[in-house]
Design an enzyme around this catalytic site. Sequence first.
Site, PDB file in Angstrom:
ATOM      1  N   GLY A   1      18.087 -23.434  50.510  1.00  0.00           N
ATOM      2  CA  GLY A   1      17.905 -24.796  51.016  1.00  0.00           C
ATOM      3  C   GLY A   1      17.519 -24.779  52.474  1.00  0.00           C
TER       4      GLY A   1
ATOM      5  N   SER B   1      23.568 -22.522  47.917  1.00  0.00           N
ATOM      6  CA  SER B   1      25.018 -22.361  47.848  1.00  0.00           C
ATOM      7  C   SER B   1      25.651 -22.862  49.127  1.00  0.00           C
ATOM      8  CB  SER B   1      25.388 -20.885  47.633  1.00  0.00           C
ATOM      9  OG  SER B   1      26.785 -20.691  47.760  1.00  0.00           O
TER      10      SER B   1
ATOM     11  N   VAL C   1      20.672 -20.936  59.367  1.00  0.00           N
ATOM     12  CA  VAL C   1      20.569 -20.645  60.799  1.00  0.00           C
ATOM     13  C   VAL C   1      20.723 -21.937  61.597  1.00  0.00           C
ATOM     14  CG1 VAL C   1      19.035 -19.793  62.603  1.00  0.00           C
ATOM     15  CG2 VAL C   1      19.212 -18.580  60.418  1.00  0.00           C
TER      16      VAL C   1
ATOM     17  N   ALA D   1      13.588 -28.320  68.094  1.00  0.00           N
ATOM     18  CA  ALA D   1      12.386 -28.861  68.712  1.00  0.00           C
ATOM     19  C   ALA D   1      11.193 -28.634  67.789  1.00  0.00           C
ATOM     20  CB  ALA D   1      12.143 -28.198  70.064  1.00  0.00           C
TER      21      ALA D   1
ATOM     22  N   LYS E   1       9.363 -36.057  72.271  1.00  0.00           N
ATOM     23  CA  LYS E   1       9.046 -34.830  73.003  1.00  0.00           C
ATOM     24  C   LYS E   1       7.575 -34.849  73.407  1.00  0.00           C
ATOM     25  CE  LYS E   1       8.777 -29.799  72.412  1.00  0.00           C
ATOM     26  NZ  LYS E   1       8.931 -28.681  71.463  1.00  0.00           N
TER      27      LYS E   1
ATOM     28  N   ILE F   1       9.566 -24.404  62.759  1.00  0.00           N
ATOM     29  CA  ILE F   1       9.363 -25.431  61.736  1.00  0.00           C
ATOM     30  C   ILE F   1       7.879 -25.580  61.430  1.00  0.00           C
ATOM     31  CG2 ILE F   1       9.558 -27.915  61.287  1.00  0.00           C
ATOM     32  CD1 ILE F   1      12.292 -27.839  62.639  1.00  0.00           C
TER      33      ILE F   1
END
Length: 505
Positions: free
Chosen positions: A14, A41, A47, A52, A80, A348
């Site tokens: 996930g 799970s 992490v 950002a 931002k 990301i």
Amino acid sequence: MTDRRVTSVCIVGGGTAGWMTAAALANRLAGLGVRVRLIESEEIGTVGVGEATLPHIRAFNATLGIAEPELMRATEATYKLGIEFCDWGRIGDRYIHPFGNYGPEEDGIPFYHQWLRLRAMGDAGRLDDYSYPVIAAEQNRFRHPASEPGRVESSFGYAYQFDASLYAAFLRRYAETCGVERIEGKVVDVALDGEGGFVRDVTLADGRTIGAELFIDCSGFRGLLIEGALQSGYDDWSRWLPCDRAVAVPTESRGPLGPYTRATARTAGWQWRIPLQHRVGNGHVYCSDFISDDEAERQLVDHLDGPMQANPRRLRFTTGRRRDFWKRNVVAIGLASGFLEPLESTSIHLIQDGITELLALFPDRDFAAEDIDEYNRRMALHFERVRDFLLLHYVATERDDSPMWRHFRALTLPDSLAHKIDTWRTRGYVVPYQFGLFLPPSWVAVMLGQRLMPGAYDPRVERIAPDALAARAAALRAEVAGAVQATPDHADYIRRSPAAAGLAA
């Protein structure tokens, strides 16, 4: 004709990568009869320190039909305008890499060449003075871009600073509403078929088996499928990006709410500061060859500007990428595909790249080798060009005050980056890319911000009379300054908008 369409997809893991992938597939494959399931799970943490983003995230959200105010409330987001870099060229230096260009082109000549000539004339000022997003960020101001073309307030982009764990939870709700099935469980075994070595199914700790035609590995650094089962291999880039650890901690918000992320160079790495509505995210990325874990944590804690809200959390990683991002019927996205330190907020975005390229080359059950090869070629370019841009920050510097900085001064660069720097040094030219996240203005921001000056400017600038050039520059500086003065305070702008969450009071 035989129908060879993929009808079942299983996402393993996930977090941000898994739920971004699930949401995008649910949206883009709607009505095509594709069953999408995601296994995660609660026993396995994520992490979850990346907070950002880059402006491209707005297009991803818009494709899903997500309204910006709804997203910002759900993720405690702020706006931002760019990233502030402190102490990179020299200790005491600071500059902002903005999401926008510097001034208008003249006959196809980028404005920074006009600035370089002004500089030679002794009448340039800062290049930053010609950038609306830079000056707005420096004064903690924000507004959405103006719709009227030609105004300086229309010539910039923006991104978000948000809580990544809240973003994943937000996308989970979206994806489940769109029909994605979430399966709680821990994968303990992976079964391959006996012919092509494709993943057939995975077994959970409770004995259930989950099969699919296409598997997407979002299991994080472990690469449970792409590496554990298919042994894709990993290209270790630590010879160029040796930072291999991080320590992160949230703090209470203190002082003005800046519409920018800050990255401050330290003796053996760098420290981030990301202001959200409800807290500030902080971390120290560092190289364990040059500093101990305890000293790295002490440096971080000593430079915090607010009380800690949790105990510092330590992470380990190896920079690099999978040799194959897509192998057989498994595609790795997120940390399972590789990791580059978050100096320019690219983590990301690389997830987004992986999803975008997968949708563009979405397979049928034949899994054509040509599609897989093209996906791997594109993703390799995305990763390698981000790597070069990150490395630029470490080598475009005059610092030699610690072992890490002396290490970078003696480093042999990748040929791709060496060529980019050489063409810049010679005549101020930025080699463009077909595939690559960072456009020429970003390279200009970092190279000039860190004192890497070209030896010449475009000679076509000489067509402009010196007085006209100086007058035009003065008018642009005044226009930027006036527009910023009319721009609201960042925190007030959020409070008065439907995006307010933690700042509502």
